[in-house]
Write an enzyme that holds these catalytic residues in place. Structure first.
Site, PDB file in Angstrom:
ATOM      1  N   ARG A 530       0.817  -1.201   0.000  1.00 42.96           N
ATOM      2  CA  ARG A 530       0.000   0.000   0.000  1.00 42.96           C
ATOM      3  C   ARG A 530       0.850   1.250   0.000  1.00 42.96           C
ATOM      4  O   ARG A 530       1.925   1.276   0.598  1.00 42.96           O
ATOM      5  CB  ARG A 530      -0.849   0.015   1.274  1.00 42.96           C
ATOM      6  CG  ARG A 530      -2.316  -0.158   0.953  1.00 42.96           C
ATOM      7  CD  ARG A 530      -3.129   0.253   2.104  1.00 42.96           C
ATOM      8  NE  ARG A 530      -2.938  -0.665   3.229  1.00 42.96           N
ATOM      9  CZ  ARG A 530      -3.816  -0.727   4.213  1.00 42.96           C
ATOM     10  NH1 ARG A 530      -4.875   0.060   4.205  1.00 42.96           N
ATOM     11  NH2 ARG A 530      -3.606  -1.539   5.209  1.00 42.96           N
ATOM     12  N   SER A 594       7.928  -4.785   6.478  1.00 43.28           N
ATOM     13  CA  SER A 594       7.571  -5.782   7.504  1.00 43.28           C
ATOM     14  C   SER A 594       8.482  -6.998   7.520  1.00 43.28           C
ATOM     15  O   SER A 594       8.020  -8.143   7.421  1.00 43.28           O
ATOM     16  CB  SER A 594       6.129  -6.217   7.288  1.00 43.28           C
ATOM     17  OG  SER A 594       5.306  -5.090   7.157  1.00 43.28           O
ATOM     18  N   ASP A 648       6.320  -3.286  10.700  1.00 44.93           N
ATOM     19  CA  ASP A 648       4.864  -3.124  10.825  1.00 44.93           C
ATOM     20  C   ASP A 648       4.386  -3.146  12.279  1.00 44.93           C
ATOM     21  O   ASP A 648       3.406  -2.489  12.629  1.00 44.93           O
ATOM     22  CB  ASP A 648       4.099  -4.142   9.965  1.00 44.93           C
ATOM     23  CG  ASP A 648       4.536  -5.582  10.199  1.00 44.93           C
ATOM     24  OD1 ASP A 648       5.512  -5.804  10.942  1.00 44.93           O
ATOM     25  OD2 ASP A 648       3.903  -6.492   9.619  1.00 44.93           O
TER      26      ASP A 648
HETATM   27  C1  G6P Z   1      -1.067  -3.880   8.811  1.00 45.32           C
HETATM   28  C2  G6P Z   1       0.120  -3.244   8.166  1.00 45.32           C
HETATM   29  C3  G6P Z   1       0.880  -4.169   7.262  1.00 45.32           C
HETATM   30  C4  G6P Z   1       1.144  -5.411   7.998  1.00 45.32           C
HETATM   31  C5  G6P Z   1      -0.170  -6.051   8.222  1.00 45.32           C
HETATM   32  C6  G6P Z   1      -0.101  -7.431   8.711  1.00 45.32           C
HETATM   33  O1  G6P Z   1      -2.172  -3.725   8.011  1.00 45.32           O
HETATM   34  O2  G6P Z   1      -0.202  -2.049   7.586  1.00 45.32           O
HETATM   35  O3  G6P Z   1       2.057  -3.604   6.843  1.00 45.32           O
HETATM   36  O4  G6P Z   1       2.105  -6.215   7.445  1.00 45.32           O
HETATM   37  O5  G6P Z   1      -0.920  -5.265   9.113  1.00 45.32           O
HETATM   38  O6  G6P Z   1      -1.200  -8.035   8.293  1.00 45.32           O
HETATM   39  P1  G6P Z   1      -1.331  -9.111   7.103  1.00 45.32           P
HETATM   40  O7  G6P Z   1      -2.417  -9.948   7.606  1.00 45.32           O
HETATM   41  O8  G6P Z   1      -1.668  -8.334   5.897  1.00 45.32           O
HETATM   42  O9  G6P Z   1      -0.028  -9.804   7.058  1.00 45.32           O
HETATM   43  C1  BGC Z   2       8.589 -10.523   9.897  1.00 45.94           C
HETATM   44  C2  BGC Z   2       8.344  -9.375  10.833  1.00 45.94           C
HETATM   45  C3  BGC Z   2       6.958  -8.845  10.654  1.00 45.94           C
HETATM   46  C4  BGC Z   2       5.958  -9.935  10.762  1.00 45.94           C
HETATM   47  C5  BGC Z   2       4.544  -9.470  10.586  1.00 45.94           C
HETATM   48  C6  BGC Z   2       7.486 -11.527  10.034  1.00 45.94           C
HETATM   49  O1  BGC Z   2       7.655 -12.529   9.103  1.00 45.94           O
HETATM   50  O2  BGC Z   2       9.814 -11.119  10.172  1.00 45.94           O
HETATM   51  O3  BGC Z   2       9.286  -8.379  10.628  1.00 45.94           O
HETATM   52  O4  BGC Z   2       6.726  -7.873  11.624  1.00 45.94           O
HETATM   53  O5  BGC Z   2       6.232 -10.937   9.835  1.00 45.94           O
HETATM   54  O6  BGC Z   2       4.292  -8.948   9.342  1.00 45.94           O
END
Ligand code: G6P
Ligand code: BGC
Ligand code: G6P
Ligand code: BGC
Length: 910
Positions: A530, A594, A648
């Protein structure tokens, strides 16, 4: 004179012999019984003849005997024999001979067994007044109230099973005759009755006939045991039959245990030639006339009664008790099997037999005692021979099934008749030997009743899931392990080898309300890529305006070269600025990235390792700010100023911190999982300075990468790891996060189907395809209202045609897997919370945890389970869980605001 007496005696003798002759079966007759039984076994298995067969051959949905790897703690109920028992069975190490049992016997009053049930049916009565009290009393006694153990229910009556935990009572047998039960699902009735009291909860996993329970009990000790025999109050046999022979159950592979219900043999008049007048009388006087004819000739409940009827007859003819038929003799049921067993004991002298009879109120002479003993012998001998003939039919069938000339097999046996009678077992064995000469049949006595077997069946089903349930004790242990990992990561000497990296983020505080400006946030690494524009203004009060766009990140880019990946990011950023008409501006950029990064300052982030789906080459070990800047420069159509890179978790903590100043923890439970929290600077060896705090990105996903979690990882976790882009890494993440949960469920289902525990053993190519069950499916299946319909939809799409039971079982599997995830996260989060509490040196921690991630947000039960467990594990805390509504981009902007203010101040000074 002498001759007259001798003649009278001789004629009396003849009369007695004539009466008992009807009970003496010739070898030919026994062969015939065996042959007829064999025919009935076949008829019971065939689709066409099954409905009318006298030997019902009921499927049990037990597909295999225990293999010794079962373990866990189970509750068992055992109803239908002489005793009603409640048991706890602990199978300790997954090795044979490591079962411990605790049980209590409760009496069942006659009015319950035969209750006319004006108001309640039997189950309601038992549950309300008896069973409920017994179980509750028992759990209290064991100190196990509030534990929801899986339960196996031994129910020693014929049940039409459509699944392992579903059984409609066909008809009552033996001494039971309560109304409103026949035709109903016993498990449902039991569940319903328990629910009504709402006092405790039982997880009824299996309903098991006592023969099956006995077979399983014995098979645990002797793998050759594939037959279960009960010669007790009732009479019955089960054995392992080939699936392909059970015509009315779908599937051809493997075996299933069939409950023969051979007690019903003879219902089609095919053994009338050997039934005597006395058998007919006993039948007529029973609770179920016309039914269970074979049982009435062979089992403990009736043998004494047959004897009594013969004695009355002989007395009538002046052959016994001086011709006096007393009230006592007329009393039904006085002759219990245990007396029969005592009278027939070779160790008893005639005088002792006489005293037993007298004790029964039968005034007998010594001669009477001899005759009574003879009668008992004739009746019990016939019973043992008939069981032997039946058993010969069963073993011969198994031998032929397997196409063997000779079969070696073991029968597990239980029941008061077999156990207490002095000759029953010997005669039975002799008969089997004579009638089935090609089979070497061993008999082993079930020492522990069939409750243990019911627990073992429960364990067979629960085997894979058992390892996924944790006690609070285990969770506390995991919490302590994670505490140690955190300390290792923070310590200067221990950090280099620590698995949980505890990365400094250079974020020093949560938003304080003074942030303002116009920012761009990039958000890469979750399910979406995003780009956002975040405007923080400060007129009367601080307000945030956000606009955002999601961009695709195709698989080939995620897995391609690093430069392609960053070119793509730069291209999307260009597009976004174009659309926002800010291409000519140089807005400060915050980058939510992330993945685990090492920082030495806010705007430098060296990627340590890719995680989740990402695997672009040439990025690990590089500063992602430099890579992105390079890509932007290469384009030359806009300028950018990347001021901060945040994980994140940090973004989430900052987003939530904007609304709640107490927020000092950020966690993600999404595609991946991770947490950050505010640590005291003085504890962070790797960063200089002692004052104040800094946010630490724990990177807890790597917990266990050094083997710390091997004791709780399952074969499925290992399989997931092997098939992942980063084997051996992120082992904790692979047990809990959204990227893997659906796949974990799929692997378990495949395994269970292979073992015949699901989908009647059918496995489709779709079910075998990686990724076909996603975490969003798990969330849908666990919805309380439409979950089962969803399960059916999803499974149907996989081509498996699930039954209702399958859907329930699959829901159960999903719940176990997602529950495990919530529990494990509760443990690691618990460790962070206790650390915060210790840092603050406060008796009670009040704090807020900011959370984000698709699993946490979408799963119907996850959040509640997590919160509940955390509160249990860290009771000395008041934790507010705050969902980050706007993702971590807003938080990244807050960090950027802070960074640009710092930069401005610095530039001012210069
Ligand atoms: C939030 C953040 C993302 C993050 C995500 C994890 O929405 O903005 O950067 O990685 O949460 O959630 P997801 O389920 O998309 O891995
Ligand atoms: C990453 C982290 C991240 C998490 C959630 C993991 O796989 O190593 O840095 O915060 O995923 O997205
Ligand atoms: C075992 C089982 C009972 C079963 C009994 C038969 O002990 O645990 O459930 O019904 O054997 O024996 P009985 O002689 O009591 O009918
Ligand atoms: C029941 C069987 C049971 C047997 C032994 C019979 O009356 O019909 O289901 O296995 O008794 O308890």
């Amino acid at each position: 004179m002498v001759t007259a007496v001798a003649q009278r005696l001789a004629s009396q003798r003849k009369e007695i012999d004539d009466t008992l002759a009807a009970f003496a079966l010739s070898p030919t007759q026994l062969q015939e019984v065996k042959a007829k039984m064999r025919v009935e076994l076949e008829r019971g298995l065939k689709k066409d003849s099954h409905p009318t067969a006298s030997v019902k051959m009921l499927p049990t949905y037990v597909y295999r005997t225990p293999d010794g790897t079962e373990r866990g703690k189970y509750l068992a109920l055992d109803l239908g024999g002489t005793n009603f028992r409640v048991l706890v069975v602990k199978i300790r190490t997954g090795m044979r001979n490591s079962v411990r049992m605790y049980n209590k016997i409760y009496a069942i009053p006659l009015e319950i067994m035969q209750g006319t049930g004006e108001e309640y049916n039997m189950f309601t009565i038992i549950i309300l007044y008896k069973l409920r009290n017994c179980i509750s009393d028992f759990l209290d006694y064991m100190g196990m109230k509030n534990t929801r153990l899986p339960l196996g229910f031994t129910f020693s009556f014929p049940c039409n099973q459509t699944g392992i935990d579903k059984g409609d009572l066909v008809c009552w047998t033996k001494g039971f005759k309560a109304t409103e039960c026949e035709g109903y699902d016993v498990v449902d009735m039991l569940r319903e009755a328990i629910k009504r009291r709402n006092e405790f909860d039982l997880d009824i996993v299996a309903i098991v006939n006592d023969t099956v329970g006995t077979m399983m009990t014995c098979a645990y000790e002797d793998p050759k045991c594939q037959i279960g025999l009960i010669a007790g109050t009732g009479s019955n046999v089960c054995y392992m039959e080939e699936m392909k022979n059970i015509e009315f159950v779908e599937g051809d592979e493997g075996q299933m245990c069939v409950n023969t219900e051979w007690g019903g043999f003879g219902a089609n008049d095919n053994i009338e030639d050997i039934r005597t007048r006395y058998d007919r009388e006993v039948d007529g006087g029973s609770l179920n006339p016309g039914k269970q004819r074979f049982e009435k000739m062979t089992s403990g409940m009736y043998l004494g009664e047959i004897v009594r009827r013969i004695l009355i007859d002989l007395t009538k003819h002046g052959l016994l008790f001086r011709g006096r038929i007393t009230e006592r003799l007329k009393t039904k049921g006085i002759f219990e099997t245990k007396f029969l067993s005592q009278i027939e004991s070779d160790r008893l002298a005639l005088l002792q037999v006489r005293s037993i009879l007298q004790h029964l109120g039968l005034d007998s002479t010594c001669d009477d005692s001899i005759i009574v003993k003879e009668v008992c012998g004739a009746v019990s001998r016939r019973a043992a021979q008939l069981c032997g003939a039946g058993m010969a039919a069963v073993v011969d069938k198994i031998r032929e099934n397997r196409g063997l000339d000779n079969l070696e097999i073991t029968v597990g046996v239980d029941g008061t008749l077999y156990k207490l009678h002095p000759h029953f077992s010997t005669i039975l064995k002799d008969t089997v030997r004579e009638l089935a000469p090609n089979c070497k049949v061993d008999f082993i006595l079930s020492e522990d009743g069939s409750g243990k077997g019911a627990a073992l069946i429960t364990a067979v089903i629960d085997k894979y899931l058992y390892a996924m349930r944790f006690s609070d004790e285990t969770l506390r242990d995991i919490m302590a392990r994670f505490r140690r990992e955190m300390e290792n990561g923070l310590g200067r000497d221990t950090n280099p080898t620590a698995t949980v990296k505890m990365l400094p983020t250079f974020v020093r505080s949560i938003p304080d309300g003074s942030e303002k400006g116009d920012f761009i946030a990039l958000d890469l690494g979750g399910s979406n890529f995003r780009i956002l524009r975040v405007k923080v203004s400060h007129e009367k009060k601080q307000t945030v305006q956000m606009e955002s766009q999601i961009y695709e990140t195709p698989e080939d880019i995620i897995h391609g070269s690093g430069s392609r990946l960053f070119d793509h990011v730069a291209e999307c950023l260009g597009d976004f600025m174009e659309k926002q008409k800010i291409k000519d501006k140089k807005l400060p950029i915050g980058f939510t990235f992330s993945f685990p990064c090492a920082h030495t300052k806010l705007d430098e982030a060296v990627l340590l390792t890719w995680t989740k789906r990402f695997k672009a080459s040439g990025v690990e070990g590089m500063d992602v700010v430099k890579l992105l800047n390079k890509a932007i420069k290469k384009r030359g159509d806009y300028d950018a100023d990347i001021m901060a890179v945040v994980n994140d978790t940090v973004g989430t903590m900052m987003t939530c911190g904007f609304d709640d100043q107490r927020c000092e923890v950020g966690i993600i439970i999404g595609t991946g999982t991770n947490a950050c929290y505010m640590e005291e600077l003085r504890h962070i060896d790797l960063v200089e300075g002692d004052e104040g705090r800094m946010c630490i990105n724990t990177e807890w996903g790597a917990f266990g990468d050094d083997g710390t979690l091997e004791d709780i990882r399952t074969e499925f976790d290992r399989e997931i790891d092997r098939g992942s882009p980063n084997p051996g890494k992120q082992l904790f993440e692979k047990m809990v996060s959204g990227m893997y949960m659906g796949e974990l469920v799929r692997l378990i289902l495949v395994k269970m189907a292979k073992e015949g525990l699901l989908f009647e053993g059918r496995i489709t190519p779709e079910l075998l395809t990686k990724g076909k069950i996603e975490t969003k499916h798990v969330s849908a299946i666990e919805k309380s209202k439409e979950g089962l319909t969803k399960a059916e939809e999803i499974l149907t799409r996989l081509g498996v045609e699930p039954s209702e039971d399958d859907c329930i079982a699959v829901q159960h599997v999903c719940a176990i897997v997602s529950f495990r995830s919530a529990n494990l996260i509760a443990a690691t989060l618990g460790a962070i919370l206790t650390r915060l509490k210790d840092n603050k040196n406060t008796p009670r921690l009040r704090t807020t945890v900011g959370i984000d991630g698709s699993l946490y947000k979408m799963h119907p039960q996850y959040a509640r389970r997590l919160h509940k467990t955390v509160r249990r594990l860290v009771p000395e805390s008041d934790v507010r869980f705050l969902l980050s509504e706007s993702g971590s981009g807003k938080g990244a902007a807050m960090v950027t605001a802070w960074a640009s203010r710092l930069q401005n101040a610095f530039m001012h000074r210069v």
